[in-house]
Design an enzyme around this catalytic site. Structure first.
Site, mmCIF file in Angstrom:
data_model
loop_
_atom_site.group_PDB
_atom_site.id
_atom_site.type_symbol
_atom_site.label_atom_id
_atom_site.label_comp_id
_atom_site.label_asym_id
_atom_site.label_seq_id
_atom_site.Cartn_x
_atom_site.Cartn_y
_atom_site.Cartn_z
ATOM 1 N N SER A 1 0.847 -1.188 0.000
ATOM 2 C CA SER A 1 0.000 0.000 0.000
ATOM 3 C C SER A 1 0.878 1.232 0.000
ATOM 4 C CB SER A 1 -0.910 -0.013 1.236
ATOM 5 O OG SER A 1 -1.874 1.012 1.147
ATOM 6 N N ASP A 2 0.368 2.303 -0.587
ATOM 7 C CA ASP A 2 1.121 3.547 -0.598
ATOM 8 C C ASP A 2 0.158 4.719 -0.727
ATOM 9 O OD1 ASP A 2 4.125 4.319 -0.755
ATOM 10 O OD2 ASP A 2 3.106 5.715 -2.093
ATOM 11 N N SER A 3 0.612 5.872 -0.268
ATOM 12 C CA SER A 3 -0.154 7.110 -0.388
ATOM 13 C C SER A 3 0.742 8.202 -0.927
ATOM 14 C CB SER A 3 -0.698 7.549 0.975
ATOM 15 O OG SER A 3 -1.632 6.634 1.456
#
Length: 194
Positions: free
Chosen positions: A70-72
């Site tokens: 996951s990444d933002s």
């Protein structure tokens, strides 16, 4: 049990609250180099590529297991921001964000044995209120170093909520992961009961 390719406290908290069993492991990945390769691509695509790369980086170490990456990413007026390098950089970021709309792109990917099983990106728009230098200093005095690990220099579940006038988008996206689509994917893959 899935493997979470992240040590993010907010992602762990989301999975814990949702009752998802996982093991958290940090992926050995040069995120900045991958971002540089993808420079010019839309932020949502970069967030997805990073999520997929994090999961793929651990896939060979955990045969047969589902890896969650996951990444933002945060962008303001088309300029992308990473986690601040230090407190001075955090203050610069906050001064830049003041009075502007922040686009927050959160992405997640599921990989097993090198195969991408699922991926999804979502966007939230956060209107930052006008921030005084006094507020920025008081805010960082209270929130540093915790926000040093946060793209956008905030934890919405803490004092970071004071940065914003309004938020449009899913609360889980703001927290850093599109949780509801992820849970649906885990159910489809038989990792959670349907």
């Amino acid at each position: 049990m899935i493997v979470l390719a992240s040590k993010s406290s907010s992602r762990r908290a989301m999975l814990n609250a949702a009752g998802v069993a996982y093991e958290a492991v940090t992926a050995d990945l040069d995120e900045r180099a991958l971002e540089a390769e993808l420079d010019g691509q839309p932020s949502a695509e970069i967030a997805l590529a990073l999520a997929r790369a994090k999961a793929a980086a651990l896939s060979g170490q955990y045969p047969g297991r589902i890896i969650l990456g996951s990444d933002s990413l945060v962008s303001v007026e088309g300029k992308r921001f990473d986690k601040p390098a230090d407190r001075a950089a955090a203050a610069q970021h906050l001064r830049y964000f003041s009075g502007k709309t922040m686009d927050l792109h959160s992405a997640a990917a599921l990989v097993r044995d090198g195969e991408i099983l699922w991926h999804h990106a979502d966007r939230a728009q956060l209107k930052v209120r006008a921030l005084s230098d006094e507020f920025i200093e008081l805010y960082l005095a209270a929130e540093w170093p915790e926000v040093s690990h946060c793209v956008g220099v905030f934890r919405i579940e803490a004092r970071g909520v004071q940065l914003f006038e309004s938020i449009v988008g899913d609360q889980f996206t703001v927290l850093g992961m599109p949780l509801l689509p992820l849970l649906a994917a885990l159910r489809d893959l038989g990792e959670l009961p349907s």
